[in-house]
Design a protein around this motif. Structure first.
Motif, PDB file in Angstrom:
ATOM      1  N   VAL A 176       0.828  -1.213   0.000  1.00 26.76           N
ATOM      2  CA  VAL A 176       0.000   0.000   0.000  1.00 26.76           C
ATOM      3  C   VAL A 176       0.859   1.259   0.000  1.00 26.76           C
ATOM      4  CG1 VAL A 176      -1.702   1.332   1.309  1.00 26.76           C
ATOM      5  CG2 VAL A 176      -1.963  -1.147   1.087  1.00 26.76           C
ATOM      6  N   PHE A 177       1.868   1.309   0.864  1.00 28.05           N
ATOM      7  CA  PHE A 177       2.725   2.494   0.919  1.00 28.05           C
ATOM      8  C   PHE A 177       3.491   2.690  -0.385  1.00 28.05           C
ATOM      9  CE2 PHE A 177       2.859   1.988   5.753  1.00 28.05           C
ATOM     10  CZ  PHE A 177       1.993   3.052   5.971  1.00 28.05           C
ATOM     11  N   SER A 178       3.986   1.603  -0.968  1.00 23.30           N
ATOM     12  CA  SER A 178       4.771   1.741  -2.201  1.00 23.30           C
ATOM     13  C   SER A 178       3.881   2.132  -3.376  1.00 23.30           C
ATOM     14  CB  SER A 178       5.518   0.441  -2.513  1.00 23.30           C
ATOM     15  OG  SER A 178       4.618  -0.611  -2.781  1.00 23.30           O
ATOM     16  N   ARG A 179       2.614   1.744  -3.340  1.00 21.48           N
ATOM     17  CA  ARG A 179       1.694   2.058  -4.438  1.00 21.48           C
ATOM     18  C   ARG A 179       1.093   3.458  -4.313  1.00 21.48           C
ATOM     19  NH1 ARG A 179      -1.671  -1.752  -3.589  1.00 21.48           N
ATOM     20  NH2 ARG A 179      -3.523  -0.612  -2.907  1.00 21.48           N
ATOM     21  N   LEU A 180       0.744   3.854  -3.092  1.00 23.44           N
ATOM     22  CA  LEU A 180       0.011   5.106  -2.892  1.00 23.44           C
ATOM     23  C   LEU A 180       0.836   6.219  -2.261  1.00 23.44           C
ATOM     24  CD1 LEU A 180      -3.352   3.630  -1.520  1.00 23.44           C
ATOM     25  CD2 LEU A 180      -2.796   4.261  -3.874  1.00 23.44           C
ATOM     26  N   GLY A 181       1.974   5.864  -1.652  1.00 29.40           N
ATOM     27  CA  GLY A 181       2.717   6.860  -0.888  1.00 29.40           C
ATOM     28  C   GLY A 181       2.142   6.974   0.513  1.00 29.40           C
ATOM     29  N   TYR A 182       2.920   7.559   1.416  1.00 22.69           N
ATOM     30  CA  TYR A 182       2.485   7.603   2.817  1.00 22.69           C
ATOM     31  C   TYR A 182       1.197   8.401   3.002  1.00 22.69           C
ATOM     32  CZ  TYR A 182       2.364   8.497   7.804  1.00 22.69           C
ATOM     33  OH  TYR A 182       1.956   8.585   9.112  1.00 22.69           O
ATOM     34  N   HIS A 183       1.143   9.603   2.451  1.00 29.17           N
ATOM     35  CA  HIS A 183       0.007  10.483   2.718  1.00 29.17           C
ATOM     36  C   HIS A 183      -1.298   9.948   2.137  1.00 29.17           C
ATOM     37  CE1 HIS A 183       2.252  13.549   4.757  1.00 29.17           C
ATOM     38  NE2 HIS A 183       3.101  13.675   3.752  1.00 29.17           N
ATOM     39  N   GLN A 184      -1.235   9.325   0.971  1.00 29.64           N
ATOM     40  CA  GLN A 184      -2.450   8.821   0.334  1.00 29.64           C
ATOM     41  C   GLN A 184      -2.873   7.453   0.870  1.00 29.64           C
ATOM     42  OE1 GLN A 184      -4.322  10.665  -1.728  1.00 29.64           O
ATOM     43  NE2 GLN A 184      -2.834  12.293  -1.338  1.00 29.64           N
ATOM     44  N   ALA A 185      -1.958   6.762   1.497  1.00 31.82           N
ATOM     45  CA  ALA A 185      -2.284   5.438   2.039  1.00 31.82           C
ATOM     46  C   ALA A 185      -3.208   5.589   3.250  1.00 31.82           C
ATOM     47  CB  ALA A 185      -1.009   4.708   2.444  1.00 31.82           C
ATOM     48  N   ALA A 186      -4.235   4.768   3.295  1.00 32.50           N
ATOM     49  CA  ALA A 186      -5.176   4.797   4.419  1.00 32.50           C
ATOM     50  C   ALA A 186      -5.123   3.464   5.154  1.00 32.50           C
ATOM     51  CB  ALA A 186      -6.594   5.050   3.908  1.00 32.50           C
ATOM     52  N   VAL A 187      -5.383   3.522   6.448  1.00 33.94           N
ATOM     53  CA  VAL A 187      -5.406   2.290   7.240  1.00 33.94           C
ATOM     54  C   VAL A 187      -6.447   1.321   6.681  1.00 33.94           C
ATOM     55  CG1 VAL A 187      -5.926   1.322   9.515  1.00 33.94           C
ATOM     56  CG2 VAL A 187      -4.518   3.380   9.328  1.00 33.94           C
ATOM     57  N   ASP A 188      -7.581   1.853   6.210  1.00 32.91           N
ATOM     58  CA  ASP A 188      -8.619   0.984   5.632  1.00 32.91           C
ATOM     59  C   ASP A 188      -8.087   0.198   4.438  1.00 32.91           C
ATOM     60  OD1 ASP A 188     -10.516   1.709   7.465  1.00 32.91           O
ATOM     61  OD2 ASP A 188     -11.447   3.247   6.210  1.00 32.91           O
ATOM     62  N   GLU A 189      -7.202   0.824   3.671  1.00 35.36           N
ATOM     63  CA  GLU A 189      -6.612   0.136   2.515  1.00 35.36           C
ATOM     64  C   GLU A 189      -5.701  -1.001   2.979  1.00 35.36           C
ATOM     65  OE1 GLU A 189      -6.130  -0.652  -1.487  1.00 35.36           O
ATOM     66  OE2 GLU A 189      -7.483   0.793  -0.546  1.00 35.36           O
ATOM     67  N   ILE A 190      -4.971  -0.774   4.053  1.00 31.21           N
ATOM     68  CA  ILE A 190      -4.109  -1.824   4.608  1.00 31.21           C
ATOM     69  C   ILE A 190      -4.965  -2.959   5.166  1.00 31.21           C
ATOM     70  CG2 ILE A 190      -2.356  -2.343   6.355  1.00 31.21           C
ATOM     71  CD1 ILE A 190      -1.391   0.564   6.075  1.00 31.21           C
ATOM     72  N   VAL A 191      -6.109  -2.608   5.763  1.00 27.12           N
ATOM     73  CA  VAL A 191      -7.052  -3.627   6.253  1.00 27.12           C
ATOM     74  C   VAL A 191      -7.492  -4.521   5.098  1.00 27.12           C
ATOM     75  CG1 VAL A 191      -9.370  -4.008   7.186  1.00 27.12           C
ATOM     76  CG2 VAL A 191      -7.887  -2.280   8.216  1.00 27.12           C
ATOM     77  N   ARG A 192      -7.921  -3.902   3.998  1.00 28.16           N
ATOM     78  CA  ARG A 192      -8.394  -4.678   2.838  1.00 28.16           C
ATOM     79  C   ARG A 192      -7.277  -5.541   2.260  1.00 28.16           C
ATOM     80  NH1 ARG A 192     -11.422   0.061   1.890  1.00 28.16           N
ATOM     81  NH2 ARG A 192      -9.757   0.975   0.627  1.00 28.16           N
ATOM     82  N   GLU A 193      -6.101  -4.945   2.130  1.00 33.19           N
ATOM     83  CA  GLU A 193      -4.977  -5.660   1.513  1.00 33.19           C
ATOM     84  C   GLU A 193      -4.526  -6.843   2.369  1.00 33.19           C
ATOM     85  OE1 GLU A 193      -2.332  -5.762  -1.817  1.00 33.19           O
ATOM     86  OE2 GLU A 193      -3.810  -4.205  -1.404  1.00 33.19           O
ATOM     87  N   SER A 194      -4.589  -6.679   3.684  1.00 30.64           N
ATOM     88  CA  SER A 194      -4.091  -7.721   4.590  1.00 30.64           C
ATOM     89  C   SER A 194      -5.136  -8.783   4.907  1.00 30.64           C
ATOM     90  CB  SER A 194      -3.603  -7.093   5.900  1.00 30.64           C
ATOM     91  OG  SER A 194      -4.676  -6.474   6.595  1.00 30.64           O
ATOM     92  N   GLY A 195      -6.413  -8.475   4.620  1.00 31.80           N
ATOM     93  CA  GLY A 195      -7.468  -9.425   4.950  1.00 31.80           C
ATOM     94  C   GLY A 195      -7.688  -9.547   6.446  1.00 31.80           C
ATOM     95  N   THR A 196      -7.325  -8.498   7.191  1.00 31.29           N
ATOM     96  CA  THR A 196      -7.529  -8.505   8.641  1.00 31.29           C
ATOM     97  C   THR A 196      -8.660  -7.535   8.978  1.00 31.29           C
ATOM     98  OG1 THR A 196      -5.816  -6.805   8.954  1.00 31.29           O
ATOM     99  CG2 THR A 196      -5.119  -9.103   9.077  1.00 31.29           C
ATOM    100  N   SER A 197      -8.634  -6.966  10.150  1.00 28.73           N
ATOM    101  CA  SER A 197      -9.644  -5.995  10.567  1.00 28.73           C
ATOM    102  C   SER A 197      -8.948  -4.761  11.114  1.00 28.73           C
ATOM    103  CB  SER A 197     -10.542  -6.591  11.656  1.00 28.73           C
ATOM    104  OG  SER A 197      -9.783  -6.824  12.835  1.00 28.73           O
ATOM    105  N   LYS A 198      -9.698  -3.673  11.213  1.00 28.27           N
ATOM    106  CA  LYS A 198      -9.114  -2.457  11.777  1.00 28.27           C
ATOM    107  C   LYS A 198      -8.714  -2.696  13.234  1.00 28.27           C
ATOM    108  CE  LYS A 198     -10.455   1.497  10.201  1.00 28.27           C
ATOM    109  NZ  LYS A 198     -11.180   2.764   9.907  1.00 28.27           N
ATOM    110  N   GLY A 199      -9.511  -3.488  13.943  1.00 28.08           N
ATOM    111  CA  GLY A 199      -9.172  -3.807  15.327  1.00 28.08           C
ATOM    112  C   GLY A 199      -7.856  -4.555  15.429  1.00 28.08           C
ATOM    113  N   ALA A 200      -7.628  -5.495  14.492  1.00 26.93           N
ATOM    114  CA  ALA A 200      -6.374  -6.256  14.498  1.00 26.93           C
ATOM    115  C   ALA A 200      -5.190  -5.339  14.236  1.00 26.93           C
ATOM    116  CB  ALA A 200      -6.430  -7.358  13.447  1.00 26.93           C
ATOM    117  N   ILE A 201      -5.374  -4.404  13.309  1.00 29.09           N
ATOM    118  CA  ILE A 201      -4.279  -3.486  12.992  1.00 29.09           C
ATOM    119  C   ILE A 201      -3.949  -2.611  14.193  1.00 29.09           C
ATOM    120  CG2 ILE A 201      -3.731  -1.399  11.666  1.00 29.09           C
ATOM    121  CD1 ILE A 201      -4.710  -2.791   9.195  1.00 29.09           C
ATOM    122  N   TYR A 202      -4.979  -2.065  14.843  1.00 32.27           N
ATOM    123  CA  TYR A 202      -4.712  -1.185  15.981  1.00 32.27           C
ATOM    124  C   TYR A 202      -4.273  -1.956  17.226  1.00 32.27           C
ATOM    125  CZ  TYR A 202      -6.329   2.850  13.384  1.00 32.27           C
ATOM    126  OH  TYR A 202      -6.437   3.857  12.453  1.00 32.27           O
TER     127      TYR A 202
END
Length: 201
Positions: A25-51
């Motif tokens: 996600v960071f390499s594709r979108l850059g830091y500022h454009q990357a969202a935690v929700d995108e990392i959630v989708r990409e990882s197949g986890t949940s926002k709770g798991a990430i936090y």
């Protein structure tokens, strides 16, 4: 009651999935454009798991940078351990750093492009990685001087120059999306020759 080994393994696997997704996600979108929700989708986890593992997007980014630095250090330490003589060890460090980065382009892009200009906390982390590598190079240049393989010289400056050359070469390669790993790898022999000449070899 401490967590079971299976629970610890599951926790580590989830953290690994999050970091792998963050690299994409960071390499594709850059830091500022990357969202935690995108990392959630990409990882197949949940926002709770990430936090649970990371309190913020910034902490995820820092973890990715640390992963990158740790990977480089492990590969370099292994290569150095297989060489004899300080000059051969320091050139091994350069060769392995470039070889490793050529196979991890996304991590290289995050470190060389995305982490630049993100403010003091990010700059401090990147500078710390720079200092770890230049410090390693300087130690082996100092050893080469002590062994008589190199003339006495300003090894701190030489290590900084070496790092600058590596950084510029890598940055040009990362920004040229048409250049594959073989392009960077093909430049390693000429680069190490030039670097050794710069210290009188």
């Amino acid at each position: 009651m401490s967590p079971s080994p299976r629970a610890e393994e599951a926790k580590a696997a989830t953290r690994r999935r999050i970091l792998d997704a963050a690299v994409d996600v960071f390499s594709r979108l850059g830091y500022h454009q990357a969202a935690v929700d995108e990392i959630v989708r990409e990882s197949g986890t949940s926002k709770g798991a990430i936090y649970f593992h990371f309190p913020s997007k910034e902490s995820i980014f820092f973890a990715v940078v640390e992963e990158f630095a740790g990977l480089l250090e492990r590969r370099i330490d292994q290569a150095i351990g297989e060489r004899r003589g300080a000059v051969h060890r320091v050139t091994a460090a350069v060769e392995v750093a470039l070889e490793t980065l050529s196979r991890h382009r996304k991590l290289a892009k995050i470190f060389l492009v995305d982490a630049v200009g993100l403010g003091p906390p990010f700059a401090q982390r990147v500078l710390a990685v720079h200092e770890r590598f230049t410090g390693l190079v300087q130690r082996y240049l100092d050893q080469a001087v002590a062994e008589g393989d190199l003339e006495p010289q300003d090894t701190a400056l030489a290590a900084t120059v070496w790092f600058g050359a590596l950084n510029e070469l890598l940055l040009r390669w990362v920004l040229d999306e048409k250049a594959g790993p073989e392009v960077l790898q093909a430049q390693i022999p000429a680069l190490t020759t030039l670097l050794l000449r710069s210290v009188g070899r």
